[in-house]
Design a protein around this motif. Structure first.
Motif, mmCIF file in Angstrom:
data_model
loop_
_atom_site.group_PDB
_atom_site.id
_atom_site.type_symbol
_atom_site.label_atom_id
_atom_site.label_comp_id
_atom_site.label_asym_id
_atom_site.label_seq_id
_atom_site.Cartn_x
_atom_site.Cartn_y
_atom_site.Cartn_z
ATOM 1 N N LEU A 184 -25.182 -28.065 7.623
ATOM 2 C CA LEU A 184 -24.774 -26.917 8.435
ATOM 3 C C LEU A 184 -25.700 -26.852 9.635
ATOM 4 C CD1 LEU A 184 -24.269 -24.165 5.665
ATOM 5 C CD2 LEU A 184 -22.531 -25.637 6.718
ATOM 6 N N VAL A 195 -28.567 -29.234 9.544
ATOM 7 C CA VAL A 195 -29.584 -29.082 8.501
ATOM 8 C C VAL A 195 -28.948 -29.463 7.163
ATOM 9 C CG1 VAL A 195 -31.141 -27.471 7.325
ATOM 10 C CG2 VAL A 195 -30.736 -27.244 9.795
ATOM 11 N N TYR A 227 -32.142 -28.864 -7.394
ATOM 12 C CA TYR A 227 -32.083 -27.528 -6.802
ATOM 13 C C TYR A 227 -31.224 -26.595 -7.667
ATOM 14 C CZ TYR A 227 -31.113 -23.929 -3.284
ATOM 15 O OH TYR A 227 -30.979 -22.735 -2.614
ATOM 16 N N HIS A 228 -29.995 -27.012 -7.947
ATOM 17 C CA HIS A 228 -29.073 -26.079 -8.604
ATOM 18 C C HIS A 228 -29.498 -25.730 -10.026
ATOM 19 C CE1 HIS A 228 -26.224 -27.517 -5.326
ATOM 20 N NE2 HIS A 228 -26.468 -26.250 -5.087
ATOM 21 N N GLY A 233 -24.669 -16.617 -0.877
ATOM 22 C CA GLY A 233 -24.661 -17.948 -0.251
ATOM 23 C C GLY A 233 -24.048 -18.937 -1.229
ATOM 24 N N GLY A 234 -24.618 -20.152 -1.263
ATOM 25 C CA GLY A 234 -24.181 -21.132 -2.275
ATOM 26 C C GLY A 234 -22.762 -21.623 -2.122
ATOM 27 N N GLY A 235 -22.252 -21.673 -0.882
ATOM 28 C CA GLY A 235 -20.850 -21.994 -0.638
ATOM 29 C C GLY A 235 -20.383 -23.334 -1.173
ATOM 30 N N ASP A 236 -21.281 -24.275 -1.401
ATOM 31 C CA ASP A 236 -20.879 -25.571 -1.961
ATOM 32 C C ASP A 236 -20.422 -25.458 -3.411
ATOM 33 O OD1 ASP A 236 -23.442 -26.139 -3.696
ATOM 34 O OD2 ASP A 236 -24.138 -25.444 -1.746
ATOM 35 N N ILE A 248 -21.076 -16.023 3.277
ATOM 36 C CA ILE A 248 -20.647 -15.512 4.591
ATOM 37 C C ILE A 248 -19.520 -16.338 5.194
ATOM 38 C CG2 ILE A 248 -22.268 -16.810 6.073
ATOM 39 C CD1 ILE A 248 -22.828 -14.111 7.510
ATOM 40 N N ASP A 249 -19.459 -17.623 4.852
ATOM 41 C CA ASP A 249 -18.581 -18.538 5.583
ATOM 42 C C ASP A 249 -17.572 -19.196 4.638
ATOM 43 O OD1 ASP A 249 -17.453 -20.400 7.242
ATOM 44 O OD2 ASP A 249 -19.354 -21.139 8.059
ATOM 45 N N GLY A 264 -24.101 -11.397 2.827
ATOM 46 C CA GLY A 264 -24.720 -10.991 1.565
ATOM 47 C C GLY A 264 -25.372 -9.620 1.623
ATOM 48 N N VAL A 297 -31.216 -12.701 7.864
ATOM 49 C CA VAL A 297 -31.182 -11.356 7.277
ATOM 50 C C VAL A 297 -31.534 -11.380 5.780
ATOM 51 C CG1 VAL A 297 -28.696 -11.458 6.770
ATOM 52 C CG2 VAL A 297 -29.752 -9.253 7.218
ATOM 53 N N GLN A 321 -34.119 -18.678 -2.690
ATOM 54 C CA GLN A 321 -34.530 -19.936 -2.064
ATOM 55 C C GLN A 321 -35.723 -19.600 -1.183
ATOM 56 O OE1 GLN A 321 -35.490 -22.076 0.696
ATOM 57 N NE2 GLN A 321 -33.559 -21.736 1.760
HETATM 58 N N1 AAT Z 1 -26.536 -24.922 -2.721
HETATM 59 C C1 AAT Z 1 -27.467 -25.428 -1.769
HETATM 60 C C2 AAT Z 1 -26.937 -25.171 -0.406
HETATM 61 C C3 AAT Z 1 -27.377 -24.175 0.386
HETATM 62 S S1 AAT Z 1 -26.202 -23.573 1.402
HETATM 63 C C4 AAT Z 1 -26.585 -21.929 1.774
HETATM 64 C C5 AAT Z 1 -25.319 -21.106 2.064
HETATM 65 O O1 AAT Z 1 -25.750 -19.801 2.490
HETATM 66 C C6 AAT Z 1 -24.411 -21.636 3.180
HETATM 67 O O2 AAT Z 1 -23.137 -21.911 2.647
HETATM 68 C C7 AAT Z 1 -24.349 -20.492 4.192
HETATM 69 O O3 AAT Z 1 -23.084 -20.335 4.811
HETATM 70 C C8 AAT Z 1 -24.714 -19.288 3.315
HETATM 71 N N2 AAT Z 1 -25.224 -18.121 4.044
HETATM 72 C C9 AAT Z 1 -26.028 -18.113 5.129
HETATM 73 N N3 AAT Z 1 -26.269 -16.844 5.524
HETATM 74 C C10 AAT Z 1 -25.615 -16.024 4.666
HETATM 75 C C11 AAT Z 1 -25.468 -14.608 4.561
HETATM 76 N N4 AAT Z 1 -26.077 -13.789 5.426
HETATM 77 N N5 AAT Z 1 -24.727 -14.110 3.547
HETATM 78 C C12 AAT Z 1 -24.107 -14.943 2.652
HETATM 79 N N6 AAT Z 1 -24.196 -16.289 2.723
HETATM 80 C C13 AAT Z 1 -24.939 -16.831 3.711
HETATM 81 C C14 AAT Z 1 -28.826 -23.810 0.490
HETATM 82 C C15 AAT Z 1 -29.545 -24.838 1.331
HETATM 83 C C16 AAT Z 1 -31.050 -24.709 1.414
HETATM 84 C C17 AAT Z 1 -31.562 -25.513 2.580
HETATM 85 C C18 AAT Z 1 -33.048 -25.649 2.599
HETATM 86 N N7 AAT Z 1 -33.531 -26.321 3.794
#
Ligand code: AAT
Length: 283
Positions: free
Chosen positions: A49, A52, A63-64, A85-88, A109-110, A140, A167, A190
């Motif tokens: 994303l 990154v 991680y998970h 978060g955690g969209g994957d 969020i996305d 979130g 945020v 995280q």
């Molecule tokens: N499972 C490991 C992957 C992640 S992705 C983190 C997710 O957080 C993304 O999908 C992003 O869209 C979501 N996200 C970002 N901001 C918000 C928010 N304000 N509210 C809800 N979701 C959000 C973690 C990666 C860690 C990387 C370390 N370098």
């Protein structure tokens, strides 16, 4: 000719990850961020994303499994869980392995991250349609603001504190999470790398110490995140990370199909080097 992805993360400017790629399978600009999927030469598929690295098939279990099973086994009986978060989908996939779980909300969020992961990362996202899981697409902080005394465990699987996730690293957000937890709830976030990001981590630990009686930090080893490891803040209203561990893990755990987590790693992950312990003011 070899092709390389070079991570572009503001908070890791001095030491950057570089991954060899075969080709790019997907790229799009969502309303929130640039979403890309790469086929790498040696690490399976990779989600990024805004340039990154979010996860690769190669080391995502480090991680998970650690963001999920440490708080889930620290708690006495986690039935209702929130993932921010955690969209994957990797975090929800691990949460759903706990037989006592009744419901997991995921607030991402996305929506596009979820849809792209469903298409290209089925081993992460395939459980997102599970009857115990509900997906919500909003920020979130807006989700936790309106909820009181509802969750046993909250997992903040967020991207880094630049862009939409900034945020999720504020004291205001931590306060809403505390109020959304039940009286014995646990919050895990995280929380970056203890070589490269100690000021960020110390700020998070400071917020947590103002809000929770128990606060701690643990980490996991993961080559594709900055510095090769990433940590988590652990904030708890009642349980230490270990007091329920034996009772919770004495039965048959074969359904979990662990690749990283072991009871020994659960304990040792909280053991920090002296310079880190001293800097964090942890005992
Ligand atoms: N499972 C490991 C992957 C992640 S992705 C983190 C997710 O957080 C993304 O999908 C992003 O869209 C979501 N996200 C970002 N901001 C918000 C928010 N304000 N509210 C809800 N979701 C959000 C973690 C990666 C860690 C990387 C370390 N370098």
């Amino acid at each position: 000719m070899s092709l390389w992805f070079i991570e572009n993360l503001e908070i890791a400017d001095d030491l950057k990850a570089q991954v060899q790629i075969k080709n790019r399978l997907h790229t799009e600009q969502s309303p929130f961020q640039k979403i890309e999927i790469f086929e790498t030469t040696g690490l399976g598929r990779m989600l990024t994303l805004d340039d990154v690295i979010m996860c690769t098939e190669y080391d995502e279990m480090a991680y998970h499994e650690m963001i999920v099973h440490v708080p889930m086994f620290a708690h006495k009986n986690p039935e209702k869980v929130l993932v921010i978060g955690g969209g994957d989908g990797g975090t929800v996939r691990e949460v759903l392995k706990h037989p006592g779980l009744k419901h997991v909300d995921m607030c991402e969020i996305d929506e596009r991250v979820v849809r792209v992961s469903e298409q290209y990362l089925p081993s992460f996202a395939s459980e997102l349609g599970h009857p115990k899981a509900a997906l919500h697409f909003k920020d979130g902080i807006q989700w936790v603001k309106d909820r009181k005394n509802e969750y046993d465990v909250i997992l903040v699987d967020s991207s880094d504190p630049v862009g939409p996730a900034a945020v999720l690293f504020t004291e205001e957000f931590f306060g809403y999470c505390r109020d959304s937890l039940k009286e014995d709830g646990i919050l895990v976030n995280q929380a970056e790398n203890f070589y490269m990001h100690r000021p960020i981590i110390k700020r998070m630990l400071g917020f947590g110490a103002n809000l929770f009686p128990i606060s701690s930090y643990y980490f996991t080893v993961i080559p594709t995140y900055p510095g090769g490891q990433i940590g988590f803040t652990f904030f708890s209203k009642k349980y230490t990370p270990f007091e329920n561990l034996e009772a919770r893990t004495s039965g048959d755990l074969s359904g979990f199909k662990f690749r990283y987590w072991t009871p020994e790693i659960h304990r040792s992950a909280f053991q920090l080097p002296r310079f880190v312990r001293d800097d964090f003011g942890l005992k």
